[in-house]
Design an enzyme around this catalytic site. Structure first.
Site, PDB file in Angstrom:
ATOM      1  N   VAL A 298      -9.074  32.208  -2.451  1.00  0.00           N
ATOM      2  CA  VAL A 298      -9.284  31.497  -3.709  1.00  0.00           C
ATOM      3  C   VAL A 298      -8.907  32.371  -4.902  1.00  0.00           C
ATOM      4  CG1 VAL A 298     -11.058  30.510  -5.209  1.00  0.00           C
ATOM      5  CG2 VAL A 298     -11.064  30.001  -2.771  1.00  0.00           C
ATOM      6  N   ALA A 299      -9.273  33.645  -4.838  1.00  0.00           N
ATOM      7  CA  ALA A 299      -9.026  34.539  -5.966  1.00  0.00           C
ATOM      8  C   ALA A 299      -7.552  34.876  -6.115  1.00  0.00           C
ATOM      9  CB  ALA A 299      -9.831  35.816  -5.789  1.00  0.00           C
ATOM     10  N   GLU A 303      -4.950  29.035  -9.195  1.00  0.00           N
ATOM     11  CA  GLU A 303      -4.987  27.577  -9.052  1.00  0.00           C
ATOM     12  C   GLU A 303      -4.893  26.847 -10.383  1.00  0.00           C
ATOM     13  OE1 GLU A 303      -9.270  28.951  -9.326  1.00  0.00           O
ATOM     14  OE2 GLU A 303      -7.420  29.605  -8.386  1.00  0.00           O
ATOM     15  N   ASP A 345      26.565  18.603 -36.869  1.00  0.00           N
ATOM     16  CA  ASP A 345      27.245  17.857 -37.911  1.00  0.00           C
ATOM     17  C   ASP A 345      27.153  18.678 -39.208  1.00  0.00           C
ATOM     18  OD1 ASP A 345      28.534  15.899 -39.267  1.00  0.00           O
ATOM     19  OD2 ASP A 345      26.862  14.491 -39.316  1.00  0.00           O
ATOM     20  N   ASP A 662      23.568  11.381 -35.447  1.00  0.00           N
ATOM     21  CA  ASP A 662      22.749  10.448 -36.221  1.00  0.00           C
ATOM     22  C   ASP A 662      23.148   8.992 -36.023  1.00  0.00           C
ATOM     23  OD1 ASP A 662      25.152  10.516 -37.535  1.00  0.00           O
ATOM     24  OD2 ASP A 662      24.349  11.231 -39.446  1.00  0.00           O
ATOM     25  N   ASN A 728      -4.481  39.022  -9.888  1.00  0.00           N
ATOM     26  CA  ASN A 728      -4.934  38.491  -8.614  1.00  0.00           C
ATOM     27  C   ASN A 728      -4.511  39.388  -7.457  1.00  0.00           C
ATOM     28  OD1 ASN A 728      -5.907  36.455 -10.145  1.00  0.00           O
ATOM     29  ND2 ASN A 728      -4.633  34.837  -9.299  1.00  0.00           N
ATOM     30  N   GLU A 731      -6.990  42.163  -7.069  1.00  0.00           N
ATOM     31  CA  GLU A 731      -8.195  41.785  -6.331  1.00  0.00           C
ATOM     32  C   GLU A 731      -7.963  41.850  -4.822  1.00  0.00           C
ATOM     33  OE1 GLU A 731      -9.555  37.990  -7.790  1.00  0.00           O
ATOM     34  OE2 GLU A 731      -8.937  38.508  -9.825  1.00  0.00           O
ATOM     35  N   ASN A 769     -12.403  35.894 -10.838  1.00  0.00           N
ATOM     36  CA  ASN A 769     -11.391  34.844 -10.951  1.00  0.00           C
ATOM     37  C   ASN A 769     -11.739  33.852 -12.047  1.00  0.00           C
ATOM     38  OD1 ASN A 769      -8.910  33.930  -9.723  1.00  0.00           O
ATOM     39  ND2 ASN A 769     -10.030  32.138  -9.029  1.00  0.00           N
ATOM     40  N   ASP A 773      -9.304  34.747 -15.574  1.00  0.00           N
ATOM     41  CA  ASP A 773      -8.048  34.001 -15.399  1.00  0.00           C
ATOM     42  C   ASP A 773      -7.724  33.092 -16.581  1.00  0.00           C
ATOM     43  OD1 ASP A 773      -7.364  35.180 -13.066  1.00  0.00           O
ATOM     44  OD2 ASP A 773      -7.240  33.339 -11.892  1.00  0.00           O
TER      45      ASP A 773
END
Length: 949
Positions: A298-299, A303, A345, A662, A728, A731, A769, A773
């Site tokens: 998860v960390a 996500e 232009d 235009d 991350n 970690e 996390n 994050d």
């Protein structure tokens, strides 16, 4: 009671005046504002029914429908099983903490999603379509969603029809109705009633929502709005395919998938290493290992990345919108930042769009008019050459009167301020008329009887005026001088009309060239008397029916020079674009001399550099044009179809092209360009619908500023990606090497019970996390410019946002974070390389805190790839706020008793806080040293002379 559509059984079968009467409106005045507001309140906005809003409970459920949330739910189950296996006597702290983290993540996701949706909705409001309507006798521009039944629409070339309406009048009106009928050709329109019920594609006296005016002018009364329109009836059948993801989204998706697979593998390896090195003695050990693996997965995966990406893009695009550059598609920002050519232009974009008629050339001499802009103040200086001053005065007045009558613009005064409605070039004649003549008297003399509208192919337009006092008809014509001269046989000298010989033609063309060299836009003006007895009339009326064949045998009156000076900021913007490696190409319908002069003044081209005209382009084959576009900076007298060829030629070399436009005929070129840019002031509705960006001020400098902002936004995306992925990875590396090197750093001997000892607890990893994050990543997403983004060439679209160099930096920072975290743990524990005296809980708390602080230092690092973190250190208050909040939350987790119980922490001493801060800052100092080496290397590379081949 409000009149409704079913009060008119079939508006196509009834005369237009009867339809208007049934709808309760005077076609010459339109609805009053009060009546329009009442009908809008009664009928509702003129919009198609969208998809129903997603209820809150579905949004909450969507936040929970994520593989990583499923992993967290698995972690809750594992912790509850372990808790039950231990007897279940105390509170299941781990399960409660993980559940709270799931809720916190869901709330953060909802907030980010709501902010992104709000930003996108605001942008959609900025790009909403508008319509020209007659309200209270005056032309007004209103949002198409505010149209009601009975509104009188004013239709002209380039308009997008805002509602179904019955035509009241039509002159040369043709519409593109492919969106309804499927027919690719244009449909001619007429206000005549039909003989009987007909199919949709054959209803010539109706215009429909979602179709486009490609030629002519007309007025129509709205008969249906919203879901009652033909477009509303078939809305369910419209193509609603999902939009293809942008290259950036595809790359982010690919990175997320790769990370997911990689993290699963790492989590399995870590769990296996823990089991092999420590053994699994009971259910508690198994639960600890599983919890660590799930938490690690998860960390390691960011996500929140898709939500942060969308929000950063939306916030960045809103900043651009406040600076008059409205992006219709969030993900077009990445393309805008890669632009290598801007095709612009001239009129109103590189120039001020303050069209002022300053020169009049007639057979008897020239006239100079003073004054600028639309305020009708100025004096005339008459310089006769081949006639008397009296003749020159008469000829000059004839020119401005004819030009003012062959006109669809309006000059308005309100509270002393003069403004225009319509084309600025046409409005210049109205201003000049007020300087030389009694404008009200002229307007009272003539009544418009018919019109041959301007087209970009003919480069002319004509008005048939009926002189009310003398009951005579006269055709007034204005257009490009070289084109108009081909339609003239005679010229008016004083009060006489004489044959236009070749010498006079050559003289006028020389005068046009001289004016063009002086940066004047030139127009010719002519007329002829018309006997309407032999001209067919519109069915059911006595109004003459004119077409292009009437524009022959004209009497030339003269030529005018209209000056539109370059914008003061345009030269600087062109230089800034050049510094950024972006070419500026001018594409205009003006005379080559005018184009060359303005281009040279702005630094787009060098004096004497060749100018390609539309005729030149027609003579070039595709391969010749492909070579020519590489060194041609100015194109003049071009038609819209030439723009497509220029774009194709530039894109064939791999260049990313931004193109302005235009007119309605610019729409194909805008769609073909990588970034189509519509003019917000002078641009037609069709052009705005075909573009990806709309300029609120029609200013070239705004385009360059938008490119800068696009590059800043893209840099910010790289910043938060670098930050999230390196943090991350830190970690993951901390846990992995903490297990592998447990004996070396003293973790193995830290717990005498024989239980598995990990460097960090699962709940601590989840906390890191959650805290580090979202906040800092979002703050970096709105980071002001740190590096000079315009000092480097455009990014190639083939370049990856996460290249090898960036991955190496991510790996380096992640490794440093893991190293300082494990050193902190070692320094607190009694054993290992560094001998401390703290408990296992104190060591984990110190390591936990060091990793949080290291990630916050990493946020400062990530703001630039090369510049020092101390450069512009204080210009992002959001980042400092996010860092302060994270530090405060970490302090609470370490110091507050009930949070200590939840996350396995204990209070740190001041010395331990200093240790954590000092080791965490190593991340900053090592990266500063790395950046210094890179800067010196790049500086040497720039200073070293290149060897000649």
């Amino acid at each position: 009671m409000t009149t409704t559509a079913f009060d008119i059984p079939d508006p196509t079968l009834r005369p237009a005046d009867q339809v208007a009467q049934a709808l309760g409106v005077d076609p010459e005045v339109g609805l009053t504002d009060a009546t329009a507001d009442e009908r809008l309140a009664d009928e509702g906005p003129n919009e198609l029914r969208g998809r129903p809003p997603v209820p809150l409970w579905r949004k909450v459920l969507r936040q929970l429908q994520d593989p990583l949330v499923y992993l967290l739910l698995v972690a809750i189950v594992i912790s509850l099983v372990a808790w039950a296996g231990e007897g279940g006597e105390s509170w299941p702290v781990d399960a409660i903490v993980i559940a709270l983290i799931v809720v916190a993540n869901a709330v953060l996701g909802l907030v980010q999603e709501a902010k992104a949706a709000s930003a996108v909705a605001a942008l959609a409001s900025m790009t909403a379509a508008s319509s020209s309507v007659l309200r209270g006798g005056r032309l007004r521009t209103v949002r198409s969603t505010a149209l009601v039944r009975g509104d009188v629409l004013n239709l002209s070339e380039g308009d997008s029809v805002g509602a179904d309406a019955r035509l009241l009048s039509a002159t040369g009106l043709r519409l593109q109705e492919a969106s309804l009928t499927g027919e690719s050709g244009t449909t001619p329109k007429s206000a005549d009633p039909l003989g009987g019920p007909t199919a949709l594609g054959d209803r010539r006296n109706m215009v429909y929502r979602g179709t486009a005016v490609v030629q002519g002018v007309g007025r129509a009364v709205v008969t249906s709005t919203g879901m009652d329109t033909e477009m509303g009836r078939i809305a369910e059948l419209l193509d609603r395919t999902d939009q293809e993801p942008s290259p950036l989204r595809r790359e982010i998706g690919s990175v997320s998938k790769t990370l997911g697979l990689l993290v699963i593998g790492i989590a399995v390896v870590v769990m296996a290493a823990i089991a092999l090195l420590n053994g699994v003695h009971d259910l508690t050990d198994a639960a600890t290992i599983l919890l660590m693996g799930v938490s690690l997965a998860v960390a390691a995966v960011p996500e929140g990345l898709p939500a942060i990406l969308s929000l950063v893009l939306a916030l960045g695009v809103r900043v651009m919108a406040r600076r008059n550059a409205v992006m219709k598609d969030l993900h077009s920002v990445e393309t805008l930042g890669s632009a290598s050519v801007i095709c612009s232009d001239k009129t109103g974009t590189l120039t001020r769009n303050e069209m002022t008629l300053s020169r009049i050339i007639t057979p008897s001499g020239r006239v100079e008019l003073s004054g600028t802009g639309y305020r009708p103040e100025g004096e005339a200086r008459y310089r006769p050459t081949d006639g008397s001053e009296a003749d020159l005065v008469r000829e000059a007045r004839n020119v401005v009167v004819a030009g003012a009558l062959a006109n669809n613009a309006q000059l308005l005064e309100e509270a002393g301020e003069w403004t225009i409605q319509g084309d600025p070039t046409e409005a210049a004649f109205l201003v000049a008329l007020r300087k030389l003549e009694d404008a009200e008297r002229v307007a009272a003399c003539y009544e418009r009887a018919a019109e041959v509208p301007f087209t970009s192919q003919r480069k002319m337009m004509s008005i048939l005026g009926h002189h009310l006092d003398e009951d005579e008809h006269r055709l007034f014509v204005k257009g490009a001088p070289d084109v108009l001269l081909g339609h003239c046989d005679t010229v008016r000298c004083g009060d006489a009309v004489v044959s236009l010989d070749e010498a006079q033609r050559a003289g006028f063309l020389r005068a046009v060239d001289d004016l063009s060299v002086g940066a004047y836009r030139t127009l010719g003006v002519a007329y002829r008397d018309v006997d309407v007895a032999g001209i067919p009339t519109l069915a059911g009326t006595d109004r003459p029916l004119l077409d292009e064949s009437a524009e022959t045998g004209l009497v030339l009156l003269g030529v005018v020079g209209i000056i539109d000076p370059p914008r003061d900021e345009a030269r600087q913007a062109v230089a800034e674009a050049h510094r950024a490696g972006i070419r500026t190409v001018m594409i205009t319908g003006d005379h080559p001399g005018t184009a060359a002069r303005i281009a040279a003044d702005l630094g787009i081209s060098q004096p004497g550099q060749r100018v390609l005209t539309g005729a030149d382009l027609d003579a070039l084959g595709d391969e010749d044009l492909r070579r020519a576009v590489l060194d041609t900076a100015v194109y003049a007298r071009v038609a819209p179809e030439h723009k497509l060829r220029i774009i194709d030629g530039l894109q064939s070399h791999g260049l990313v092209v931004a193109m302005t436009g235009d007119g309605v005929n610019d729409a194909p070129a805008l769609k073909s360009a990588d970034i189509g840019i519509a003019m917000g002031i002078t641009g037609t509705e069709v052009t705005k619908e075909s573009s990806r960006m709309i300029l609120g001020d029609d200013n070239y400098a705004t385009i360059v500023d938008a490119v800068r902002q696009g590059r800043v936004i893209f840099d910010n995306i790289k910043k938060f990606l670098r930050y999230l992925l390196s943090s991350n990875l830190g970690e993951v590396a901390t846990v992995f090497f903490g297990v592998v090197l447990a004996g070396l750093i003293g973790l193995s001997e830290a717990d005498e019970s024989g239980a598995i000892v990990l460097p960090l607890l699962a709940t601590q990893i989840l906390w890191i996390n959650l805290v580090t994050d979202s906040g800092p990543a979002l703050a970096m997403g709105v980071d002001p410019e740190v590096d000079d983004v315009m000092a480097r060439p455009p990014r190639r679209q083939s370049d990856r946002i996460l290249d090898g160099r960036m991955w190496r930096r991510i790996g380096f920072i992640g490794a440093v974070m893991a190293a300082v975290t494990l050193l902190t743990i070692d320094a607190v524990l009694p054993g290992g390389l560094l001998h401390g005296s703290g408990s296992l809980a104190a060591a984990r708390t110190a390591g936990f805190t060091t990793l949080v602080l290291a990630q916050l230092f990493n946020a400062l690092n990530s703001r630039s790839d090369e510049s020092s973190a101390f450069r512009h250190l204080s210009n992002n208050r959001w980042l400092w706020g996010a860092i302060a909040l994270a530090v405060a939350l970490q302090g609470a987790v370490v110091s507050v008793p009930f949070l200590q119980a939840a996350f396995g922490t204990e209070t740190l001493s001041w010395g331990q806080w200093a240790l954590c801060l000092g080791l965490a800052s190593v991340v900053l100092w090592l990266e500063e040293l790395s950046k210094l080496v890179r800067r010196r290397r790049h500086s040497r590379a720039r200073s070293e002379p290149r060897e000649r081949p």
